[in-house]
Design a protein around this motif. Structure first.
Motif, PDB file in Angstrom:
ATOM      1  N   LEU A 127       4.386  17.932  11.290  1.00 30.49           N
ATOM      2  CA  LEU A 127       3.182  17.134  11.013  1.00 30.49           C
ATOM      3  C   LEU A 127       2.021  18.037  10.605  1.00 30.49           C
ATOM      4  N   LEU A 128       1.830  19.128  11.357  1.00 32.68           N
ATOM      5  CA  LEU A 128       0.735  20.045  11.033  1.00 32.68           C
ATOM      6  C   LEU A 128       0.945  20.729   9.693  1.00 32.68           C
ATOM      7  N   VAL A 129       2.183  21.090   9.386  1.00 36.68           N
ATOM      8  CA  VAL A 129       2.468  21.714   8.092  1.00 36.68           C
ATOM      9  C   VAL A 129       2.140  20.754   6.953  1.00 36.68           C
ATOM     10  N   VAL A 130       2.457  19.480   7.121  1.00 38.06           N
ATOM     11  CA  VAL A 130       2.122  18.488   6.091  1.00 38.06           C
ATOM     12  C   VAL A 130       0.609  18.399   5.926  1.00 38.06           C
ATOM     13  N   ILE A 131      -0.124  18.358   7.035  1.00 39.57           N
ATOM     14  CA  ILE A 131      -1.592  18.278   6.977  1.00 39.57           C
ATOM     15  C   ILE A 131      -2.159  19.530   6.312  1.00 39.57           C
ATOM     16  N   ILE A 132      -1.744  20.694   6.780  1.00 42.17           N
ATOM     17  CA  ILE A 132      -2.265  21.958   6.237  1.00 42.17           C
ATOM     18  C   ILE A 132      -1.866  22.110   4.775  1.00 42.17           C
ATOM     19  N   GLY A 133      -0.621  21.789   4.446  1.00 38.20           N
ATOM     20  CA  GLY A 133      -0.173  21.887   3.055  1.00 38.20           C
ATOM     21  C   GLY A 133      -0.949  20.964   2.137  1.00 38.20           C
ATOM     22  N   THR A 134      -1.215  19.760   2.602  1.00 38.02           N
ATOM     23  CA  THR A 134      -1.977  18.810   1.782  1.00 38.02           C
ATOM     24  C   THR A 134      -3.407  19.297   1.593  1.00 38.02           C
ATOM     25  N   CYS A 135      -4.014  19.808   2.646  1.00 42.96           N
ATOM     26  CA  CYS A 135      -5.379  20.350   2.518  1.00 42.96           C
ATOM     27  C   CYS A 135      -5.395  21.541   1.566  1.00 42.96           C
ATOM     28  N   SER A 136      -4.366  22.391   1.653  1.00 39.71           N
ATOM     29  CA  SER A 136      -4.261  23.536   0.751  1.00 39.71           C
ATOM     30  C   SER A 136      -4.139  23.081  -0.701  1.00 39.71           C
ATOM     31  N   LEU A 137      -3.302  22.083  -0.926  1.00 41.84           N
ATOM     32  CA  LEU A 137      -3.089  21.592  -2.282  1.00 41.84           C
ATOM     33  C   LEU A 137      -4.290  20.814  -2.810  1.00 41.84           C
ATOM     34  N   GLN A 138      -5.232  20.488  -1.928  1.00 44.89           N
ATOM     35  CA  GLN A 138      -6.481  19.856  -2.352  1.00 44.89           C
ATOM     36  C   GLN A 138      -7.599  20.895  -2.443  1.00 44.89           C
ATOM     37  N   SER A 139      -7.230  22.155  -2.594  1.00 47.67           N
ATOM     38  CA  SER A 139      -8.173  23.280  -2.698  1.00 47.67           C
ATOM     39  C   SER A 139      -9.078  23.378  -1.474  1.00 47.67           C
ATOM     40  N   TRP A 140      -8.558  23.057  -0.327  1.00 46.63           N
ATOM     41  CA  TRP A 140      -9.267  23.126   0.957  1.00 46.63           C
ATOM     42  C   TRP A 140     -10.533  22.281   0.977  1.00 46.63           C
ATOM     43  N   ARG A 141     -10.495  21.165   0.253  1.00 47.04           N
ATOM     44  CA  ARG A 141     -11.604  20.210   0.271  1.00 47.04           C
ATOM     45  C   ARG A 141     -11.071  18.824   0.649  1.00 47.04           C
ATOM     46  N   PRO A 142     -10.534  18.719   1.865  1.00 47.24           N
ATOM     47  CA  PRO A 142      -9.971  17.422   2.256  1.00 47.24           C
ATOM     48  C   PRO A 142     -11.078  16.402   2.515  1.00 47.24           C
ATOM     49  N   ASP A 143     -10.756  15.142   2.292  1.00 53.75           N
ATOM     50  CA  ASP A 143     -11.732  14.119   2.631  1.00 53.75           C
ATOM     51  C   ASP A 143     -11.674  13.853   4.139  1.00 53.75           C
ATOM     52  N   VAL A 154      -3.584  17.938  15.751  1.00 55.55           N
ATOM     53  CA  VAL A 154      -3.746  19.184  16.506  1.00 55.55           C
ATOM     54  C   VAL A 154      -3.790  18.869  18.004  1.00 55.55           C
ATOM     55  N   LEU A 155      -4.527  17.832  18.382  1.00 58.62           N
ATOM     56  CA  LEU A 155      -4.572  17.431  19.794  1.00 58.62           C
ATOM     57  C   LEU A 155      -3.195  16.972  20.284  1.00 58.62           C
ATOM     58  N   PHE A 156      -2.499  16.224  19.449  1.00 54.30           N
ATOM     59  CA  PHE A 156      -1.156  15.750  19.744  1.00 54.30           C
ATOM     60  C   PHE A 156      -0.221  16.939  19.971  1.00 54.30           C
ATOM     61  N   THR A 157      -0.289  17.915  19.078  1.00 56.39           N
ATOM     62  CA  THR A 157       0.546  19.108  19.182  1.00 56.39           C
ATOM     63  C   THR A 157       0.213  19.902  20.432  1.00 56.39           C
ATOM     64  N   GLY A 158      -1.070  20.016  20.731  1.00 55.71           N
ATOM     65  CA  GLY A 158      -1.481  20.732  21.937  1.00 55.71           C
ATOM     66  C   GLY A 158      -0.919  20.089  23.202  1.00 55.71           C
ATOM     67  N   ALA A 159      -0.981  18.763  23.266  1.00 56.25           N
ATOM     68  CA  ALA A 159      -0.454  18.055  24.437  1.00 56.25           C
ATOM     69  C   ALA A 159       1.063  18.234  24.552  1.00 56.25           C
ATOM     70  N   ASP A 160       1.774  18.120  23.436  1.00 58.33           N
ATOM     71  CA  ASP A 160       3.228  18.296  23.473  1.00 58.33           C
ATOM     72  C   ASP A 160       3.607  19.736  23.811  1.00 58.33           C
TER      73      ASP A 160
END
Length: 186
Positions: A127-143, A154-160
């Protein structure tokens, strides 16, 4: 879950992606409901349980929803961005391999129990890789949608991750173990 489902029903743009995310959240809620209403009251806690099946199924719908949201926002023509995403993914995978080695070394139980315990952080990592990859492919300007999704996952991952570490160290206790169970004479 209901708000995301309502968004999917009322707003035409990204409807199927938001419906996937709503289904993923619904599966997660179903898993929690099953755990707290049925599984935790079993004499011996089954692991993996039916709740784990619902929790793990949630990832399939979350992935589909995230990919559906990402697809219209990404320009696939830039090869260098794809290479950057691959390098980042390999770096995260290397760090995860060290972490997973720790968990494998310290987790006991059946093969199904160990695989289930391992599945949560691995699925969170994807899940985090998808989020980070998408932000990267948006030139680090995510909405703001991607920022909030990123914070949530990130909170979900931290809890798990905390859960898996506590299971591996045998310090995890599921809720209050006396709730709903009659006291036994010694």
């Amino acid at each position: 879950t209901l708000l995301v489902a309502l968004r999917a029903a009322l707003v035409r743009t990204g409807r199927w992606a938001w419906a996937g995310i709503a289904l993923g959240l619904g599966c997660y809620a179903l898993g929690s409901t099953l755990y707290f209403s049925v599984v935790q009251y079993d004499e011996t806690l089954p692991y993996p349980s039916i709740a784990d099946a619902a929790w793990l199924a949630s990832y399939v719908f979350l992935y589909a929803g995230l990919f559906g949201l990402a697809r219209p926002r990404i320009q696939i023509s830039q090869r260098t961005l794809w290479l950057d995403a691959m390098v980042g993914t390999l770096g995260i995978t290397a760090a995860a391999a060290i972490y997973l080695q720790f968990v494998l070394h310290h987790t006991t139980g059946s093969r199904a129990a160990v695989l289930t315990t391992m599945a949560y952080p691995v699925c969170d990592l994807v899940l985090l890789v998808v989020i980070i990859g998408t932000c990267s492919l948006q030139s680090w300007r995510p909405d703001r949608v991607w920022v909030f999704l990123g914070i949530g996952f990130v909170l979900f991952t931290g809890a798990d991750t905390l859960y898996v570490i506590r299971v591996a160290n045998e310090t995890f206790a599921a809720g209050n173990e006396t709730v709903g169970r009659p006291a036994r004479p010694d």
